[in-house]
Motif scaffolding. Sequence first.
Motif, PDB file in Angstrom:
ATOM      1  N   ASP A  52     -65.254   4.225  25.950  1.00 53.67           N
ATOM      2  CA  ASP A  52     -65.839   4.184  27.288  1.00 53.67           C
ATOM      3  C   ASP A  52     -66.752   2.973  27.411  1.00 53.67           C
ATOM      4  OD1 ASP A  52     -68.248   4.804  26.018  1.00 53.67           O
ATOM      5  OD2 ASP A  52     -67.978   6.968  26.353  1.00 53.67           O
ATOM      6  N   ASP A  53     -67.560   2.961  28.479  1.00 52.22           N
ATOM      7  CA  ASP A  53     -68.420   1.795  28.729  1.00 52.22           C
ATOM      8  C   ASP A  53     -69.468   1.582  27.654  1.00 52.22           C
ATOM      9  OD1 ASP A  53     -66.991   1.520  31.000  1.00 52.22           O
ATOM     10  OD2 ASP A  53     -68.607   2.054  32.394  1.00 52.22           O
ATOM     11  N   PRO A  85     -55.250   0.275  26.541  1.00 52.83           N
ATOM     12  CA  PRO A  85     -54.083   1.158  26.364  1.00 52.83           C
ATOM     13  C   PRO A  85     -54.399   2.628  26.612  1.00 52.83           C
ATOM     14  CG  PRO A  85     -54.245  -0.425  24.573  1.00 52.83           C
ATOM     15  CD  PRO A  85     -55.535  -0.486  25.321  1.00 52.83           C
ATOM     16  N   LEU A  86     -55.682   2.983  26.499  1.00 54.47           N
ATOM     17  CA  LEU A  86     -56.047   4.387  26.658  1.00 54.47           C
ATOM     18  C   LEU A  86     -56.233   4.772  28.122  1.00 54.47           C
ATOM     19  CD1 LEU A  86     -58.661   4.620  23.764  1.00 54.47           C
ATOM     20  CD2 LEU A  86     -56.218   5.177  23.694  1.00 54.47           C
ATOM     21  N   VAL A  87     -56.292   3.755  29.011  1.00 59.36           N
ATOM     22  CA  VAL A  87     -56.550   4.036  30.418  1.00 59.36           C
ATOM     23  C   VAL A  87     -55.316   4.585  31.120  1.00 59.36           C
ATOM     24  CG1 VAL A  87     -57.195   3.001  32.633  1.00 59.36           C
ATOM     25  CG2 VAL A  87     -58.400   2.350  30.551  1.00 59.36           C
ATOM     26  N   SER A  92     -58.879   5.172  38.870  1.00 62.26           N
ATOM     27  CA  SER A  92     -60.337   5.195  38.753  1.00 62.26           C
ATOM     28  C   SER A  92     -60.795   4.613  37.421  1.00 62.26           C
ATOM     29  CB  SER A  92     -60.842   6.640  38.902  1.00 62.26           C
ATOM     30  OG  SER A  92     -60.543   7.147  40.182  1.00 62.26           O
ATOM     31  N   ALA A  93     -60.067   4.962  36.348  1.00 63.48           N
ATOM     32  CA  ALA A  93     -60.424   4.438  35.024  1.00 63.48           C
ATOM     33  C   ALA A  93     -60.230   2.928  34.973  1.00 63.48           C
ATOM     34  CB  ALA A  93     -59.583   5.117  33.952  1.00 63.48           C
ATOM     35  N   ARG A  94     -59.159   2.460  35.646  1.00 66.50           N
ATOM     36  CA  ARG A  94     -58.935   1.009  35.642  1.00 66.50           C
ATOM     37  C   ARG A  94     -59.979   0.289  36.488  1.00 66.50           C
ATOM     38  NH1 ARG A  94     -54.951  -1.135  32.921  1.00 66.50           N
ATOM     39  NH2 ARG A  94     -53.309   0.242  32.137  1.00 66.50           N
ATOM     40  N   ARG A 112     -56.844  -9.241  36.068  1.00 63.84           N
ATOM     41  CA  ARG A 112     -55.625  -8.580  35.583  1.00 63.84           C
ATOM     42  C   ARG A 112     -55.646  -7.094  35.923  1.00 63.84           C
ATOM     43  NH1 ARG A 112     -54.057  -8.537  29.160  1.00 63.84           N
ATOM     44  NH2 ARG A 112     -52.441  -6.929  29.216  1.00 63.84           N
ATOM     45  N   GLU A 113     -56.795  -6.472  35.755  1.00 61.83           N
ATOM     46  CA  GLU A 113     -56.918  -5.048  36.050  1.00 61.83           C
ATOM     47  C   GLU A 113     -56.772  -4.774  37.539  1.00 61.83           C
ATOM     48  OE1 GLU A 113     -57.031  -2.405  33.992  1.00 61.83           O
ATOM     49  OE2 GLU A 113     -56.581  -3.949  32.489  1.00 61.83           O
ATOM     50  N   TYR A 114     -57.397  -5.622  38.366  1.00 60.73           N
ATOM     51  CA  TYR A 114     -57.300  -5.411  39.808  1.00 60.73           C
ATOM     52  C   TYR A 114     -55.861  -5.555  40.295  1.00 60.73           C
ATOM     53  CZ  TYR A 114     -62.362  -5.212  40.313  1.00 60.73           C
ATOM     54  OH  TYR A 114     -63.679  -4.829  40.238  1.00 60.73           O
ATOM     55  N   ARG A 115     -55.128  -6.493  39.730  1.00 63.64           N
ATOM     56  CA  ARG A 115     -53.723  -6.630  40.124  1.00 63.64           C
ATOM     57  C   ARG A 115     -52.907  -5.405  39.702  1.00 63.64           C
ATOM     58  NH1 ARG A 115     -54.900 -12.147  39.033  1.00 63.64           N
ATOM     59  NH2 ARG A 115     -54.356 -11.918  36.815  1.00 63.64           N
TER      60      ARG A 115
END
Length: 380
Positions: A52-53, A85-87, A92-94, A112-115
């Motif tokens: 996590d964070d 890989p765990l997301v 929401s997690a991304r 990359r995550e937003y795309r």
Amino acid sequence: MEPSREIVASNRVATGLVALLALLAPGPSRAEEVSILLSDGDLVRGEILAVDDESIRLIPTGATEAVSIPVDRIDPVHVYSLREPLVGDDVSARLRLADWCIAHDLPSLAAREYRRIAELDPSALGLVREGLAAADESAAEALYQEAAELGSCGEREAERQALERLLATHASSRTALLARAELALLDRAADRRAERARRAEERRQAEIRRRAGLLDEYLGREAARAAAIRDEAAASAKFARGHRLLLDSVDAFETLIPYANELAKYDPARADGWRAKIRSDLVDVYNMLTVVELERQNSRQAQHWISQTLLLDPDNERAKELRDINVTYGIEEDPYRMPIGELTRRVVRGSVSAEMVRAFVNRTGPDGLRFLQSLGVPQR
């Protein structure tokens, strides 16, 4: 203390290498054993349970109890490679992962995550646009910081390149406004440096002209003085005085040579002109001294001045003529065999030895004796 350019570059290379290795490696599953390199150099191996964070929870190899490792002890790129890989497809997690990337100066991974979020949930385009803008701003800020660090190290050209790269890749970011302002400051600073360099060059050229003018003035004055001595020697009715003046003239002309060489540093063309003039004047004086020494029946010294002349002017015809005379009628020649015209000329000039006088009388008889008496030449 400001970081050096080498340290900044080294950190960037190290971070890039870690990112490359982490992103190329396959991501861990929940049952997969991974190796985690901590910031203090320790290596932890085990099975990832959760990321996590704040921390990574795992079971170390050979242990039965799970432990938590704070993420601030691990390189952020490595944390991302373990966490992503765990997301899965959890939007929401991304979103949380993308925000975490921005917070840890990983704008390219955030983008990359937003795309990926846009692919998973087209209804989240508003959030995606905001996120991409934030990622773009974060990347721009990173480049701006890089430019600032380079500037603090005095690397102005590298600083300019970083700012230009920022504008080329993040032109719509708010940081681009700062980059444009910084570039304008760099341009004005460069203009000021160029102006200072131009003025310094003008001062240098003015000093060169001043020194060249002083040297040229000195050479003109001293060359005139040397030429006056030479002309006085040529006009002198007294043999000894004329000879002494010619030697003084040689010294005066030769003294000018170092000044002509110094002038070459500032005005090569003018220096070449002075060298040619000094050489010509010296050749004239050397030839005059050769004649004097021949009249003094000093063949060896005459040859010295002939050699000096031909050293400066190998094709000088007068020096070659005097060399032939010196060889044919030098002091080693028997005065009884010397051409009578040459012998008479020397008697008239008074530059003869007692042996020459006796030879003249012997060869010319009573007429020669009366001639000597009319000239007031003593009989020795």
